[in-house]
Design a protein around this motif. Structure first.
Motif, mmCIF file in Angstrom:
data_model
loop_
_atom_site.group_PDB
_atom_site.id
_atom_site.type_symbol
_atom_site.label_atom_id
_atom_site.label_comp_id
_atom_site.label_asym_id
_atom_site.label_seq_id
_atom_site.Cartn_x
_atom_site.Cartn_y
_atom_site.Cartn_z
ATOM 1 N N CYS A 195 2.304 2.108 7.320
ATOM 2 C CA CYS A 195 3.633 2.714 7.394
ATOM 3 C C CYS A 195 3.535 4.141 7.928
ATOM 4 O O CYS A 195 4.381 4.581 8.724
ATOM 5 C CB CYS A 195 4.296 2.704 6.025
ATOM 6 S SG CYS A 195 4.686 1.041 5.406
ATOM 7 N N ALA A 196 2.512 4.873 7.489
ATOM 8 C CA ALA A 196 2.316 6.229 7.998
ATOM 9 C C ALA A 196 2.072 6.205 9.503
ATOM 10 O O ALA A 196 2.555 7.073 10.240
ATOM 11 C CB ALA A 196 1.137 6.893 7.282
ATOM 12 N N LEU A 197 1.352 5.201 9.973
ATOM 13 C CA LEU A 197 1.038 5.124 11.396
ATOM 14 C C LEU A 197 2.243 4.719 12.234
ATOM 15 O O LEU A 197 2.274 4.974 13.434
ATOM 16 C CB LEU A 197 -0.114 4.133 11.615
ATOM 17 C CG LEU A 197 -1.448 4.561 10.989
ATOM 18 C CD1 LEU A 197 -2.500 3.470 11.164
ATOM 19 C CD2 LEU A 197 -1.940 5.852 11.609
ATOM 20 N N SER A 224 0.777 11.496 3.969
ATOM 21 C CA SER A 224 -0.647 11.209 3.995
ATOM 22 C C SER A 224 -0.953 9.730 4.180
ATOM 23 O O SER A 224 -0.262 8.854 3.693
ATOM 24 C CB SER A 224 -1.277 11.690 2.690
ATOM 25 O OG SER A 224 -2.633 11.327 2.656
ATOM 26 N N LEU A 225 -2.076 9.472 4.887
ATOM 27 C CA LEU A 225 -2.616 8.121 4.985
ATOM 28 C C LEU A 225 -3.303 7.734 3.679
ATOM 29 O O LEU A 225 -3.427 6.567 3.363
ATOM 30 C CB LEU A 225 -3.637 8.040 6.125
ATOM 31 C CG LEU A 225 -3.097 8.175 7.547
ATOM 32 C CD1 LEU A 225 -4.247 8.298 8.521
ATOM 33 C CD2 LEU A 225 -2.243 6.990 7.903
ATOM 34 N N ALA A 226 -3.781 8.734 2.956
ATOM 35 C CA ALA A 226 -4.465 8.479 1.696
ATOM 36 C C ALA A 226 -3.450 8.565 0.565
ATOM 37 O O ALA A 226 -3.210 9.615 0.000
ATOM 38 C CB ALA A 226 -5.591 9.485 1.486
ATOM 39 N N ALA A 227 -2.812 7.460 0.256
ATOM 40 C CA ALA A 227 -1.721 7.451 -0.725
ATOM 41 C C ALA A 227 -2.270 7.441 -2.147
ATOM 42 O O ALA A 227 -3.436 7.125 -2.379
ATOM 43 C CB ALA A 227 -0.851 6.222 -0.506
ATOM 44 N N PRO A 228 -1.418 7.783 -3.137
ATOM 45 C CA PRO A 228 -1.808 7.581 -4.539
ATOM 46 C C PRO A 228 -2.146 6.113 -4.787
ATOM 47 O O PRO A 228 -1.866 5.253 -3.956
ATOM 48 C CB PRO A 228 -0.552 8.007 -5.308
ATOM 49 C CG PRO A 228 0.161 8.939 -4.384
ATOM 50 C CD PRO A 228 -0.109 8.419 -3.007
ATOM 51 N N GLN A 229 -2.708 5.841 -5.923
ATOM 52 C CA GLN A 229 -3.080 4.466 -6.224
ATOM 53 C C GLN A 229 -1.854 3.559 -6.203
ATOM 54 O O GLN A 229 -0.731 3.982 -6.479
ATOM 55 C CB GLN A 229 -3.773 4.395 -7.591
ATOM 56 C CG GLN A 229 -5.122 5.086 -7.605
ATOM 57 C CD GLN A 229 -5.818 5.003 -8.941
ATOM 58 O OE1 GLN A 229 -5.214 4.660 -9.953
ATOM 59 N NE2 GLN A 229 -7.096 5.303 -8.965
#
Length: 291
Positions: free
Chosen positions: A144-146, A46-51
């Protein structure tokens, strides 16, 4: 004295050999496990990582230098994988995660940036469910995801000037109390997501990515909240894909009770507390594209 100790020493040596043999057997069993990806959900990390604070300090890594994984190995990661399959692709975790009941693995990777000779240092987190299967994959930094799942070239050029469009939907109105699959959604909830998909296709000439993030309230165990929020995000993304949004550009994340919108006192699950916490039970959808 020496003669009396020889049987004990022999027993210790034999025990050591047996333990070593067992350890090698377990290692071979894991490393030779069939990497069967059939039926596993293809979900990019995910692009929306944990905090940010959920990730360990890089300086505490057992492998201080990290490793250089192949992009192909990272793209083969799947929701539902067991730990043996993860080891085949990425190796063992790079931090001291414990021995029994471990639900989280962390890695320190060097990824090729494609800009000169320098690498990008990236932290990668895996979370496991109660059956010790992967149920969440996260990068500490979205960039990093990208690097693993790059957007089209034109998206990278336009990213700096585009403003993501973000919408939020209460999960009470989408799923009810415990629903988590597309089949659990209420007719009204399905209609909301179907209308959203229609609006997205009508208002965007070209889509770069859609991020669907699930959230829960603070009631329940950490495992339950993470699994529920991720499952609901997955159901919404599945319905968007059914309505014609390209599944390849959809990212999902389940962040449990992180980033609450409402702060409510009390620990007893009463109607008043549930009503107060309602804004926290939500799905956020972020859309980036050319309008």
């Amino acid at each position: 004295m020496v003669e009396q100790d020889r049987p004990a020493i022999s027993r210790m040596a034999m025990t050591s050999v047996l333990l070593s043999t067992a350890t090698i057997g377990v290692f071979l069993l894991c490393s030779c496990a069939d990497l069967d990806l059939a039926g596993m959900q293809r979900v990019p990390a995910s692009l929306a990582a944990p905090q940010d604070g959920d990730f360990p300090n890089p300086g505490s890594a057992i492998l201080r230098q990290g490793t250089v994984p192949t992009t192909e190995a990272l793209r083969l990661m799947r929701i539902g994988m067991g730990k043996g399959q993860v080891r085949q692709l990425l190796g063992p975790p790079h931090f001291s995660e414990g021995v029994f009941g471990v639900r989280e693995w962390n890695y320190l990777f060097h990824l090729r940036s494609g800009k000169g000779a320098g690498d990008v240092v990236c932290q990668y987190m895996l979370r496991f469910d109660g059956n010790v299967r992967v149920n969440g994959m996260y990068w500490r930094k979205p960039d990093c995801a990208l690097l693993v799942e790059p957007p089209p070239v034109e998206a990278a050029q336009a990213k700096a000037v585009m403003t993501p469009q973000k919408l939020a939907f209460g999960t009470d109105g989408l799923f009810g109390a415990e629903g988590r699959r597309v089949g659990d959604m209420s007719p009204e909830g399905r209609l909301k997501i179907e209308r959203l998909a229609t609006d997205i296709k009508r208002n965007f000439r070209h889509l770069y990515y859609v991020v669907v993030t699930g959230y829960t309230d603070r009631l329940g165990s950490e495992e339950y909240k993470t699994e529920l929020s991720l499952a609901r995000a997955g159901a919404v993304s599945e319905l968007l894909a059914q309505q014609g949004i390209d599944a390849k550009i959809i990212r999902i994340a389940g962040l449990g009770d992180r980033q609450p919108l409402a702060k409510c006192p009390g620990a007893v699950k009463t109607t008043a507390l549930l009503n107060c916490l309602q804004p926290n039970r939500r799905i956020e959808i972020e859309v980036v594209g050319d309008e």
